[in-house]
Design a protein around this motif. Structure first.
Motif, PDB file in Angstrom:
ATOM      1  N   PHE A   1       0.860  -1.180   0.000  1.00 29.88           N
ATOM      2  CA  PHE A   1       0.000   0.000   0.000  1.00 29.88           C
ATOM      3  C   PHE A   1       0.896   1.230   0.000  1.00 29.88           C
ATOM      4  O   PHE A   1       2.067   1.165   0.376  1.00 29.88           O
ATOM      5  N   TYR A   2       0.322   2.358  -0.432  1.00 25.45           N
ATOM      6  CA  TYR A   2       1.147   3.544  -0.632  1.00 25.45           C
ATOM      7  C   TYR A   2       0.268   4.784  -0.651  1.00 25.45           C
ATOM      8  O   TYR A   2      -0.970   4.707  -0.680  1.00 25.45           O
ATOM      9  N   ASP A   3       0.920   5.951  -0.648  1.00 25.86           N
ATOM     10  CA  ASP A   3       0.215   7.231  -0.673  1.00 25.86           C
ATOM     11  C   ASP A   3      -0.477   7.384  -2.025  1.00 25.86           C
ATOM     12  O   ASP A   3       0.190   7.513  -3.057  1.00 25.86           O
ATOM     13  N   PRO A   4      -1.815   7.367  -2.054  1.00 19.54           N
ATOM     14  CA  PRO A   4      -2.521   7.399  -3.339  1.00 19.54           C
ATOM     15  C   PRO A   4      -2.446   8.746  -4.049  1.00 19.54           C
ATOM     16  O   PRO A   4      -2.797   8.835  -5.227  1.00 19.54           O
ATOM     17  N   SER A   5      -1.980   9.783  -3.371  1.00 25.22           N
ATOM     18  CA  SER A   5      -1.904  11.103  -3.997  1.00 25.22           C
ATOM     19  C   SER A   5      -0.656  11.273  -4.852  1.00 25.22           C
ATOM     20  O   SER A   5      -0.583  12.190  -5.679  1.00 25.22           O
ATOM     21  N   LEU A   6       0.336  10.380  -4.687  1.00 24.53           N
ATOM     22  CA  LEU A   6       1.605  10.513  -5.407  1.00 24.53           C
ATOM     23  C   LEU A   6       1.585   9.691  -6.692  1.00 24.53           C
ATOM     24  O   LEU A   6       2.404   8.798  -6.915  1.00 24.53           O
TER      25      LEU A   6
END
Length: 283
Positions: free
Chosen positions: A181-186
């Motif tokens: 999972f990761y920062d969806p804005s980047l």
């Protein structure tokens, strides 16, 4: 393909049909077993090599009655040559620091996971995951596993901002990406692809043959992306084989037989929901 592991320690169960999360109008079933505490790593190795995935202390694989859409996928690290676009993804993320940490859940990781789920999988079964659920996903296991945290470089001596995280099993023949999972804005960083590419690179550096990616599901927007990685091996009835150019453009196979009682299995993108599994000892 013959695999040897202590089946006397395992009891396999079959779940009831549930709606397929990847191919509309179909149903899925899973065969699963509880990994033994005494020999969990060895059994997990063997089961992964024949198409099982792990969620906590459970190993599972598709067992759909009329559908064979799900196919286990792995990248042969030693033969992998990064494409120009893949090299660009790696270059865009050279400012990140990777940290290998013990499989211990933190609130910082959980907050990032919640942002990811609510943005990317708000309608999925994991959207309601609680803190205890996340702790169990990370820590409830007897296999060789760890977390990789990707952080921005800090301007001071403290840790930089956490922007991506992945739970990884270490196998005798490679690495298995359990959940990321990761920062969806980047979005410009292509973090989902970067995590896979970085682990192929790490496998190469450590002379590990494979990186296991979970299930490839042709026709599923959530899972078809794995066909972009090349070379890629998929598990067929006769064993692992390189994915062909024709298979990369494949549509979902039609259900075998009549009715819609078919389905696909979950992947590293969405681990099995444990509520669907009976407790040990129950039929």
């Amino acid at each position: 393909m013959t695999q040897h592991f202590p089946t006397r320690q395992l009891r396999f169960f079959l779940t009831a049909p549930t709606p397929c999360p990847y191919l509309p109008g179909r149903e899925e079933r899973k065969v699963f077993a509880h990994l033994p505490l005494s020999d969990g790593p060895t059994v997990n190795d063997s089961l992964t090599q024949v198409g099982f995935r792990r969620s906590q202390n459970i190993a599972y694989r598709p067992a759909c009655e009329t559908c064979r859409a799900c196919q286990s996928a792995r990248a042969p690290a030693g033969d992998y040559v990064f494409s120009r676009s893949e090299r660009k993804v790696l270059t865009r993320n050279t400012d990140l620091e990777r940290h290998l940490v013990e499989a211990e859940a933190t609130l910082e990781q959980f907050e990032l996971l919640r942002r990811y789920l609510l943005t990317r999988h708000a309608d999925g079964g994991m959207a309601e995951m609680t803190w205890p659920d996340y702790v169990a996903m990370v820590e409830d296991t007897a296999v060789r596993t760890h977390l990789i945290e990707y952080r921005l470089r800090s301007q001071d001596r403290g840790p930089g901002d956490l922007i991506a995280c992945v739970l990884v099993d270490v196998l005798a023949d490679g690495l298995s990406l359990v959940y990321s999972f990761y920062d969806p804005s980047l979005t410009k960083r292509s973090l989902g692809s970067f995590i896979i590419l970085d682990h192929i690179l790490q496998a190469q550096l450590n002379a590990l043959p494979y990186v296991y990616l979970g299930y490839w599901v042709p026709g599923s927007e959530k899972m078809a992306y794995k066909a972009r990685f090349s070379p890629l091996e998929i598990l067929k009835p006769g064993g692992w084989a390189l994915m062909s150019a024709r298979e990369r453009g494949a549509r979902p196979p039609k259900p075998v037989g009549c009715g819609s009682n078919a389905g696909v299995e979950l992947s590293d993108a969405e681990p099995a929901e444990l509520g669907g599994f009976p407790s040990p000892g129950k039929p």
